[in-house]
Design a protein around this motif. Structure first.
Motif, PDB file in Angstrom:
ATOM      1  N   TRP A  61      17.134  46.137  67.122  1.00 59.75           N
ATOM      2  CA  TRP A  61      18.022  46.922  68.151  1.00 59.75           C
ATOM      3  C   TRP A  61      19.375  47.141  67.562  1.00 59.75           C
ATOM      4  CZ3 TRP A  61      16.493  49.829  72.145  1.00 59.75           C
ATOM      5  CH2 TRP A  61      17.398  50.540  72.988  1.00 59.75           C
TER       6      TRP A  61
ATOM      7  N   ASN B 253      17.113  55.822  70.630  1.00 60.22           N
ATOM      8  CA  ASN B 253      17.432  56.349  71.512  1.00 60.22           C
ATOM      9  C   ASN B 253      16.886  55.894  72.852  1.00 60.22           C
ATOM     10  OD1 ASN B 253      17.819  58.406  73.863  1.00 60.22           O
ATOM     11  ND2 ASN B 253      17.437  60.123  72.468  1.00 60.22           N
ATOM     12  N   ARG B 254      17.464  54.895  73.670  1.00 60.08           N
ATOM     13  CA  ARG B 254      16.706  54.230  74.758  1.00 60.08           C
ATOM     14  C   ARG B 254      16.432  55.196  75.891  1.00 60.08           C
ATOM     15  NH1 ARG B 254      19.458  48.982  78.094  1.00 60.08           N
ATOM     16  NH2 ARG B 254      17.639  48.490  79.240  1.00 60.08           N
ATOM     17  N   GLU B 255      17.145  56.119  76.246  1.00 58.78           N
ATOM     18  CA  GLU B 255      16.608  57.150  77.160  1.00 58.78           C
ATOM     19  C   GLU B 255      15.307  57.688  76.988  1.00 58.78           C
ATOM     20  OE1 GLU B 255      18.518  61.016  79.495  1.00 58.78           O
ATOM     21  OE2 GLU B 255      19.732  60.132  78.103  1.00 58.78           O
ATOM     22  N   THR B 256      15.144  58.078  75.877  1.00 58.40           N
ATOM     23  CA  THR B 256      13.584  58.881  75.458  1.00 58.40           C
ATOM     24  C   THR B 256      12.562  57.808  74.772  1.00 58.40           C
ATOM     25  OG1 THR B 256      14.324  59.733  73.626  1.00 58.40           O
ATOM     26  CG2 THR B 256      14.604  61.121  75.546  1.00 58.40           C
ATOM     27  N   MET B 257      13.307  57.097  74.114  1.00 58.07           N
ATOM     28  CA  MET B 257      12.241  56.132  73.152  1.00 58.07           C
ATOM     29  C   MET B 257      11.583  57.058  72.133  1.00 58.07           C
ATOM     30  SD  MET B 257      13.409  53.209  73.572  1.00 58.07           S
ATOM     31  CE  MET B 257      12.236  52.292  72.749  1.00 58.07           C
TER      32      MET B 257
ATOM     33  N   THR C 109       9.482  54.302  81.271  1.00 59.60           N
ATOM     34  CA  THR C 109      10.695  54.740  80.360  1.00 59.60           C
ATOM     35  C   THR C 109      12.024  54.564  81.136  1.00 59.60           C
ATOM     36  OG1 THR C 109       9.589  55.955  79.103  1.00 59.60           O
ATOM     37  CG2 THR C 109      12.202  56.139  78.790  1.00 59.60           C
ATOM     38  N   GLU C 110      11.831  55.017  82.551  1.00 64.50           N
ATOM     39  CA  GLU C 110      13.012  55.136  83.362  1.00 64.50           C
ATOM     40  C   GLU C 110      13.286  53.581  83.705  1.00 64.50           C
ATOM     41  OE1 GLU C 110      14.035  56.543  88.025  1.00 64.50           O
ATOM     42  OE2 GLU C 110      12.324  57.427  86.795  1.00 64.50           O
TER      43      GLU C 110
ATOM     44  N   TRP D  27      12.580  50.872  82.053  1.00 69.40           N
ATOM     45  CA  TRP D  27      13.065  50.246  80.692  1.00 69.40           C
ATOM     46  C   TRP D  27      14.756  50.624  80.521  1.00 69.40           C
ATOM     47  CZ3 TRP D  27      13.336  47.483  76.386  1.00 69.40           C
ATOM     48  CH2 TRP D  27      13.676  48.013  75.345  1.00 69.40           C
ATOM     49  N   ASN D  28      15.017  51.861  80.934  1.00 75.32           N
ATOM     50  CA  ASN D  28      16.502  52.117  80.714  1.00 75.32           C
ATOM     51  C   ASN D  28      17.365  51.505  81.680  1.00 75.32           C
ATOM     52  OD1 ASN D  28      16.132  54.222  78.940  1.00 75.32           O
ATOM     53  ND2 ASN D  28      15.487  55.761  80.155  1.00 75.32           N
ATOM     54  N   LYS D  29      16.756  50.744  82.794  1.00 78.22           N
ATOM     55  CA  LYS D  29      17.804  50.433  83.841  1.00 78.22           C
ATOM     56  C   LYS D  29      17.793  48.713  83.890  1.00 78.22           C
ATOM     57  CE  LYS D  29      17.371  54.364  86.931  1.00 78.22           C
ATOM     58  NZ  LYS D  29      16.806  54.794  88.493  1.00 78.22           N
TER      59      LYS D  29
ATOM     60  N   TYR E 227      13.504  49.038  90.592  1.00 75.87           N
ATOM     61  CA  TYR E 227      13.408  50.342  89.718  1.00 75.87           C
ATOM     62  C   TYR E 227      12.040  50.816  89.548  1.00 75.87           C
ATOM     63  CZ  TYR E 227      18.267  48.786  88.302  1.00 75.87           C
ATOM     64  OH  TYR E 227      19.674  48.389  88.406  1.00 75.87           O
TER      65      TYR E 227
END
Length: 460
Positions: free
Chosen positions: A290, A296-300, A369-370, A372-374, A396
């Motif tokens: 990492w 890109n963590r937002e979309t992976m 993904t949402e 995972w982002n938080k 979440y």
């Protein structure tokens, strides 16, 4: 005739389920019910052994890290050492022992590899009693430095390969032959389910095929005594005891609640300790990848510079280890631990073309993904840099419209029984009708994401 040793060997390989089913039939032929035989034949009829031109283009072994044999052979020649042939330079300890043995010969400190500051100058070599020319000394010093770097690379590649195996089949490759061969029903389930777990991913915008299929199900039922008339007097391998299912061995590849209910609390505690250690080791490599990648963590979605292969293999290992860890704490009645610490799942990187394909067919970004982002990153939790508990994860998940239990975020995931489907011949995830054609396409880099070479280049 197949033997229990041949079946055990498949645990360290990537044999097709069809070929493992063929071995299972040969070992259990006289003790199969009609239903069991029909299901196993469904797979075995596609085995390489039953086809005159049986052939597969897919490798049937896992990748292995390459040791320092080449470099050490050269060092033995340059340092004029005797090679007794007893050392294994595909072994971390033997490589390290060689470095520690040879380095003092030129007064080199292990780990000190800066060419400008860590070498001895002429006066220092003289004081140390080294009767070597500058050229000879530098040659030996550089070679030892390369061997040290090779050792570090070997250790890292070994970890990556270990995690790839874990991502596929858990701890199956660590099962001892003694445990595996203690019961034939146990051995057959482990070997077949292992082959299903080791299947390669298919290039698709749908979910991947689940490993627990109808044949896995019926082989597990044989271990419980259901739907099985397997008699010791009919079995051809007399070294295996009847009706003595080794649930401990099975739990290394499959930790369903049925399996765990047949373990003692001590066994479950031991297994929980193993998986916690595995999680910690995986977290270290995830942190390393990492940090070195601009993910890109937002979309992976994969982008240039991402080490997607290492990340996806390691993320898969994390999720597999986490699933087993979750199964065990629930089985032990320790799920209250989640109120304090609840590791999140790790998402894999997705190829941009797969994501585009998914969107074009009416799909959308995976709601996981949402979440995972938080939530805090798992390695940050292990390093005590962040806290993540059940309450936070549930919050979440609800915001993303996900059931936190059924999705496996806070509870063991429940799976169904998949229908057996023949193993496709794949080239970088793309199904190819003929294995020989698959070999040709691989050689010419088709579907690899690299510049493909034309099958029939134009002549000048």
């Amino acid at each position: 005739m197949a033997t229990i040793e041949q079946l055990y060997q498949t645990l360290s390989e990537r044999r097709r389920p069809e070929d493992v089913a063929q071995i299972v039939i040969e070992l259990t032929a006289d003790g199969l019910t009609t239903e069991e035989r029909l299901l196993l034949e469904k797979a075995a009829k596609g085995s390489l052994a039953r086809n005159v031109f049986g052939y597969t283009s897919m490798l049937q072994v896992f990748a292995e890290a390459k040791g320092a044999g080449k470099q050490i052979t050269k060092a033995i020649e340059i340092f004029k050492l005797d090679d007794n042939g007893k050392s294994d330079y595909n072994n971390q300890k033997d490589i390290a022992d060689f470095i520690n043995f040879v380095s003092p010969m030129i007064h080199k400190t292990v780990g000190k590899n800066d060419f400008k500051t860590d070498r001895l100058n002429k006066s220092q070599r003289k004081e140390s009693g080294l009767d070597l020319s500058k050229r000879n000394y530098n040659k030996k010093w550089r070679l030892l430095t390369r061997i040290e770097k090779k050792l570090l690379k070997f250790i890292r590649e070994g970890k990556k390969n270990e995690f790839q195996k874990i991502a596929k089949h858990g701890l199956a490759h660590t099962i001892t032959f003694e445990d595996f061969s203690s019961d034939l029903n146990t051995a057959c389930f482990i070997a077949y389910y292992n082959s299903r777990c080791n299947l390669r991913s298919v290039f698709t915008n749908q979910s991947q095929e689940r490993p627990f299929d109808e044949i896995s199900d019926i082989l597990l039922k044989r271990c419980t005594g259901e739907e099985s008339n397997f008699l010791d007097v009919l079995r051809k391998d007399k070294t295996v005891k009847p009706n003595s299912t080794n649930w401990w061995a099975i739990s290394h590849i499959y930790t369903g609640q049925l399996v765990l209910s047949n373990l003692t609390d001590e066994q479950k505690g031991t297994l929980l300790g193993k998986w916690t250690t595995v999680l910690q080791d995986i977290a270290e490599l995830l942190d390393e990848v990492w940090t070195a990648s601009n993910i890109n963590r937002e979309t992976m979605v994969v982008r240039r510079g991402n080490d997607s292969t290492t990340w996806n293999n390691t993320a898969g290992a994390w999720n597999k280890a986490r699933d087993n860890w979750m199964n065990l704490i629930y089985s032990l009645g320790l799920d209250y631990i989640l109120e304090e610490i609840c590791f999140g799942k790790v998402l894999r990187l997705m190829a941009a073309d797969v994501v585009a394909w998914h969107f074009s067919t009416g799909g959308k970004l995976d709601p996981n993904t949402e979440v995972w982002n938080k939530i805090p990153l798992p390695w940050e939790v292990f390093q005590n840099k962040a806290q993540c508990n059940k309450e936070l994860v549930v919050q979440y998940c609800e915001q993303a419209g996900i059931d936190p239990e059924k999705s496996g975020w806070i509870a063991p995931r429940v799976h169904g029984v998949a229908e057996f489907k023949p193993t496709p011949e794949l080239v970088h995830g793309v199904t190819v009708a003929n294995p020989f054609l698959a070999t040709v396409l691989k050689r010419h880099r088709y579907y690899s994401g690299k510049n493909a070479k034309p099958l029939y280049p134009e002549s000048n």
